[in-house]
Design a protein around this motif. Sequence first.
Motif, PDB file in Angstrom:
ATOM      1  N   ILE A   1     -17.714  26.152 -85.029  1.00  0.00           N
ATOM      2  CA  ILE A   1     -16.432  26.164 -84.317  1.00  0.00           C
ATOM      3  C   ILE A   1     -15.675  24.874 -84.597  1.00  0.00           C
ATOM      4  O   ILE A   1     -16.269  23.817 -84.827  1.00  0.00           O
ATOM      5  CB  ILE A   1     -16.632  26.344 -82.798  1.00  0.00           C
ATOM      6  CG1 ILE A   1     -17.497  25.208 -82.225  1.00  0.00           C
ATOM      7  CG2 ILE A   1     -17.265  27.697 -82.486  1.00  0.00           C
ATOM      8  CD1 ILE A   1     -17.636  25.257 -80.706  1.00  0.00           C
ATOM      9  N   ASP A   2     -14.342  24.984 -84.568  1.00  0.00           N
ATOM     10  CA  ASP A   2     -13.509  23.798 -84.765  1.00  0.00           C
ATOM     11  C   ASP A   2     -13.088  23.220 -83.420  1.00  0.00           C
ATOM     12  O   ASP A   2     -13.596  23.627 -82.360  1.00  0.00           O
ATOM     13  CB  ASP A   2     -12.298  24.137 -85.639  1.00  0.00           C
ATOM     14  CG  ASP A   2     -11.448  25.258 -85.046  1.00  0.00           C
ATOM     15  OD1 ASP A   2     -11.552  25.505 -83.823  1.00  0.00           O
ATOM     16  OD2 ASP A   2     -10.689  25.889 -85.797  1.00  0.00           O
ATOM     17  N   SER A   3     -12.141  22.311 -83.417  1.00  0.00           N
ATOM     18  CA  SER A   3     -11.751  21.607 -82.195  1.00  0.00           C
ATOM     19  C   SER A   3     -10.882  22.435 -81.256  1.00  0.00           C
ATOM     20  O   SER A   3     -10.598  22.000 -80.138  1.00  0.00           O
ATOM     21  CB  SER A   3     -11.011  20.315 -82.558  1.00  0.00           C
ATOM     22  OG  SER A   3      -9.888  20.614 -83.374  1.00  0.00           O
ATOM     23  N   LYS A   4     -10.450  23.635 -81.630  1.00  0.00           N
ATOM     24  CA  LYS A   4      -9.516  24.405 -80.779  1.00  0.00           C
ATOM     25  C   LYS A   4     -10.101  24.870 -79.450  1.00  0.00           C
ATOM     26  O   LYS A   4      -9.378  24.796 -78.431  1.00  0.00           O
ATOM     27  CB  LYS A   4      -8.970  25.584 -81.584  1.00  0.00           C
ATOM     28  CG  LYS A   4      -8.075  25.122 -82.717  1.00  0.00           C
ATOM     29  CD  LYS A   4      -7.535  26.332 -83.488  1.00  0.00           C
ATOM     30  CE  LYS A   4      -6.656  25.871 -84.658  1.00  0.00           C
ATOM     31  NZ  LYS A   4      -6.144  26.998 -85.444  1.00  0.00           N
ATOM     32  N   PRO A   5     -11.289  25.478 -79.295  1.00  0.00           N
ATOM     33  CA  PRO A   5     -12.238  25.817 -80.368  1.00  0.00           C
ATOM     34  C   PRO A   5     -12.073  27.263 -80.845  1.00  0.00           C
ATOM     35  O   PRO A   5     -11.804  28.150 -80.044  1.00  0.00           O
ATOM     36  CB  PRO A   5     -13.589  25.655 -79.658  1.00  0.00           C
ATOM     37  CG  PRO A   5     -13.295  26.059 -78.244  1.00  0.00           C
ATOM     38  CD  PRO A   5     -11.859  25.668 -77.958  1.00  0.00           C
ATOM     39  N   SER A   6     -12.236  27.470 -82.144  1.00  0.00           N
ATOM     40  CA  SER A   6     -12.216  28.804 -82.734  1.00  0.00           C
ATOM     41  C   SER A   6     -13.436  28.956 -83.634  1.00  0.00           C
ATOM     42  O   SER A   6     -13.884  27.971 -84.245  1.00  0.00           O
ATOM     43  CB  SER A   6     -10.949  29.023 -83.560  1.00  0.00           C
ATOM     44  OG  SER A   6      -9.799  28.956 -82.749  1.00  0.00           O
ATOM     45  N   VAL A   7     -13.965  30.172 -83.710  1.00  0.00           N
ATOM     46  CA  VAL A   7     -15.104  30.425 -84.591  1.00  0.00           C
ATOM     47  C   VAL A   7     -14.600  30.495 -86.028  1.00  0.00           C
ATOM     48  O   VAL A   7     -13.730  31.305 -86.358  1.00  0.00           O
ATOM     49  CB  VAL A   7     -15.823  31.735 -84.225  1.00  0.00           C
ATOM     50  CG1 VAL A   7     -16.956  32.013 -85.218  1.00  0.00           C
ATOM     51  CG2 VAL A   7     -16.364  31.661 -82.805  1.00  0.00           C
ATOM     52  N   VAL A   8     -15.130  29.640 -86.884  1.00  0.00           N
ATOM     53  CA  VAL A   8     -14.686  29.561 -88.274  1.00  0.00           C
ATOM     54  C   VAL A   8     -15.658  30.278 -89.208  1.00  0.00           C
ATOM     55  O   VAL A   8     -15.258  31.024 -90.098  1.00  0.00           O
ATOM     56  CB  VAL A   8     -14.532  28.091 -88.708  1.00  0.00           C
ATOM     57  CG1 VAL A   8     -14.073  28.001 -90.156  1.00  0.00           C
ATOM     58  CG2 VAL A   8     -13.546  27.372 -87.798  1.00  0.00           C
ATOM     59  N   ILE A   9     -16.936  30.044 -89.009  1.00  0.00           N
ATOM     60  CA  ILE A   9     -17.964  30.644 -89.863  1.00  0.00           C
ATOM     61  C   ILE A   9     -19.125  31.098 -88.989  1.00  0.00           C
ATOM     62  O   ILE A   9     -19.524  30.390 -88.059  1.00  0.00           O
ATOM     63  CB  ILE A   9     -18.496  29.642 -90.916  1.00  0.00           C
ATOM     64  CG1 ILE A   9     -17.353  29.135 -91.808  1.00  0.00           C
ATOM     65  CG2 ILE A   9     -19.567  30.289 -91.791  1.00  0.00           C
ATOM     66  CD1 ILE A   9     -17.806  28.125 -92.851  1.00  0.00           C
ATOM     67  N   LYS A  10     -19.675  32.258 -89.294  1.00  0.00           N
ATOM     68  CA  LYS A  10     -20.894  32.721 -88.637  1.00  0.00           C
ATOM     69  C   LYS A  10     -22.059  32.525 -89.602  1.00  0.00           C
ATOM     70  O   LYS A  10     -21.964  32.849 -90.778  1.00  0.00           O
ATOM     71  CB  LYS A  10     -20.774  34.186 -88.248  1.00  0.00           C
ATOM     72  CG  LYS A  10     -19.824  34.419 -87.081  1.00  0.00           C
ATOM     73  CD  LYS A  10     -19.886  35.864 -86.596  1.00  0.00           C
ATOM     74  CE  LYS A  10     -19.009  36.070 -85.362  1.00  0.00           C
ATOM     75  NZ  LYS A  10     -19.087  37.456 -84.848  1.00  0.00           N
ATOM     76  N   LEU A  11     -23.161  31.989 -89.077  1.00  0.00           N
ATOM     77  CA  LEU A  11     -24.343  31.696 -89.890  1.00  0.00           C
ATOM     78  C   LEU A  11     -25.525  32.542 -89.429  1.00  0.00           C
ATOM     79  O   LEU A  11     -25.772  32.665 -88.234  1.00  0.00           O
ATOM     80  CB  LEU A  11     -24.707  30.212 -89.794  1.00  0.00           C
ATOM     81  CG  LEU A  11     -23.630  29.191 -90.175  1.00  0.00           C
ATOM     82  CD1 LEU A  11     -24.169  27.777 -90.005  1.00  0.00           C
ATOM     83  CD2 LEU A  11     -23.168  29.414 -91.603  1.00  0.00           C
ATOM     84  N   TYR A  12     -26.250  33.080 -90.396  1.00  0.00           N
ATOM     85  CA  TYR A  12     -27.441  33.881 -90.102  1.00  0.00           C
ATOM     86  C   TYR A  12     -28.623  33.252 -90.832  1.00  0.00           C
ATOM     87  O   TYR A  12     -28.562  32.996 -92.045  1.00  0.00           O
ATOM     88  CB  TYR A  12     -27.242  35.328 -90.554  1.00  0.00           C
ATOM     89  CG  TYR A  12     -25.997  35.953 -89.972  1.00  0.00           C
ATOM     90  CD1 TYR A  12     -25.970  36.394 -88.657  1.00  0.00           C
ATOM     91  CD2 TYR A  12     -24.832  36.086 -90.725  1.00  0.00           C
ATOM     92  CE1 TYR A  12     -24.835  36.954 -88.103  1.00  0.00           C
ATOM     93  CE2 TYR A  12     -23.682  36.642 -90.189  1.00  0.00           C
ATOM     94  CZ  TYR A  12     -23.689  37.076 -88.876  1.00  0.00           C
ATOM     95  OH  TYR A  12     -22.558  37.626 -88.342  1.00  0.00           O
ATOM     96  N   LYS A  13     -29.679  32.979 -90.090  1.00  0.00           N
ATOM     97  CA  LYS A  13     -30.799  32.224 -90.638  1.00  0.00           C
ATOM     98  C   LYS A  13     -31.495  32.965 -91.773  1.00  0.00           C
ATOM     99  O   LYS A  13     -31.497  34.196 -91.851  1.00  0.00           O
ATOM    100  CB  LYS A  13     -31.807  31.899 -89.531  1.00  0.00           C
ATOM    101  CG  LYS A  13     -32.607  33.103 -89.044  1.00  0.00           C
ATOM    102  CD  LYS A  13     -33.692  32.673 -88.067  1.00  0.00           C
ATOM    103  CE  LYS A  13     -34.548  33.880 -87.637  1.00  0.00           C
ATOM    104  NZ  LYS A  13     -35.613  33.491 -86.714  1.00  0.00           N
ATOM    105  N   THR A  14     -32.115  32.190 -92.652  1.00  0.00           N
ATOM    106  CA  THR A  14     -32.962  32.711 -93.715  1.00  0.00           C
ATOM    107  C   THR A  14     -34.310  32.014 -93.604  1.00  0.00           C
ATOM    108  O   THR A  14     -34.542  31.222 -92.689  1.00  0.00           O
ATOM    109  CB  THR A  14     -32.345  32.436 -95.097  1.00  0.00           C
ATOM    110  OG1 THR A  14     -32.354  31.016 -95.346  1.00  0.00           O
ATOM    111  CG2 THR A  14     -30.917  32.966 -95.181  1.00  0.00           C
ATOM    112  N   SER A  15     -35.181  32.262 -94.542  1.00  0.00           N
ATOM    113  CA  SER A  15     -36.497  31.612 -94.524  1.00  0.00           C
ATOM    114  C   SER A  15     -36.418  30.145 -94.924  1.00  0.00           C
ATOM    115  O   SER A  15     -37.372  29.390 -94.748  1.00  0.00           O
ATOM    116  CB  SER A  15     -37.458  32.350 -95.463  1.00  0.00           C
ATOM    117  OG  SER A  15     -36.935  32.398 -96.778  1.00  0.00           O
ATOM    118  N   ASP A  16     -35.276  29.714 -95.444  1.00  0.00           N
ATOM    119  CA  ASP A  16     -35.070  28.322 -95.858  1.00  0.00           C
ATOM    120  C   ASP A  16     -34.184  27.626 -94.825  1.00  0.00           C
ATOM    121  O   ASP A  16     -33.058  28.041 -94.568  1.00  0.00           O
ATOM    122  CB  ASP A  16     -34.406  28.291 -97.240  1.00  0.00           C
ATOM    123  CG  ASP A  16     -34.231  26.877 -97.766  1.00  0.00           C
ATOM    124  OD1 ASP A  16     -34.590  25.913 -97.062  1.00  0.00           O
ATOM    125  OD2 ASP A  16     -33.730  26.730 -98.900  1.00  0.00           O
ATOM    126  N   ALA A  17     -34.688  26.537 -94.247  1.00  0.00           N
ATOM    127  CA  ALA A  17     -33.944  25.819 -93.209  1.00  0.00           C
ATOM    128  C   ALA A  17     -32.655  25.194 -93.749  1.00  0.00           C
ATOM    129  O   ALA A  17     -31.755  24.875 -92.974  1.00  0.00           O
ATOM    130  CB  ALA A  17     -34.823  24.727 -92.597  1.00  0.00           C
TER     131      ALA A  17
END
Length: 255
Positions: A199-215
């Motif tokens: 999220i940015d300072s507005k706040p607004s969601v900019v990118i969604k992240l989904y985990k993988t086996s690599d941290a």
Amino acid sequence: MKKQLLLLLLLVSSYGFAQSLNDYKTVIVPLKFEFLKSENQYRISTLSKFNLNKVGFDVYYSNQVVPNEINRCAVLNYDIVKDNAFLVTKLYITFKDCYGKIVYQSELGTSREKEFQLAYTDALNKAFTSLYELEYQYNGGTNVALDEKPEKKEKLEKVEKQEIAEKVEKTEQAIPSVVIDPNELLFAQPLAGGNYQLIDSKPSVVIKLYKTSDANSFLAQKGNQQGVLIKKENQWFFEYYQNDQLVSEKINVKF
């Protein structure tokens, strides 16, 4: 003894699948799967094409025209099958030849995420893990008509690349792309299952992240762009394909 025999059969079977996949270069991805209600729902078709391109296949959506010079029986039909399960999402992927025979079937990918978007993404990525482990490499098997001359094939490839570069994929959902200032600090807000949203300072969601086996690597969605967020030399980069070209954007993230 029975367990050893079963293990041997599984290994032989997996080897046979891998050898068969290596004979093919072109894959067709449907816009709608049987277990979904609409085309490219939850961006499953987009995610499938992204992973298949990453494996090394040439990929067409089912609404795109495959050049006539490509032998139809040198094309694989991709599908995702959902197993019925309570409180668990289970998916596996299949590749069928022109006769409907299964050439390869992945291992089952499972997810306990409750939200459909997260669950399908997580399960499909896990199903693709077994495909990545095959280390696919096209062996040069016939992928065009046998009587095609080298000059004609070279001309066809140039035309095909030009058409793909000019064509905007209509299957992408019309979500406006988000332009990110690399100097702007984004904050990683934790979600269920080890996932995040930036999220940015507005706040607004900019990118969604989904985990993988690599941290140090996440599957990422920014607007209508599907890609990965990867850490390189203590810096985060959002990478995705645009017109078959790899684009890398520096992202300032605080976890």
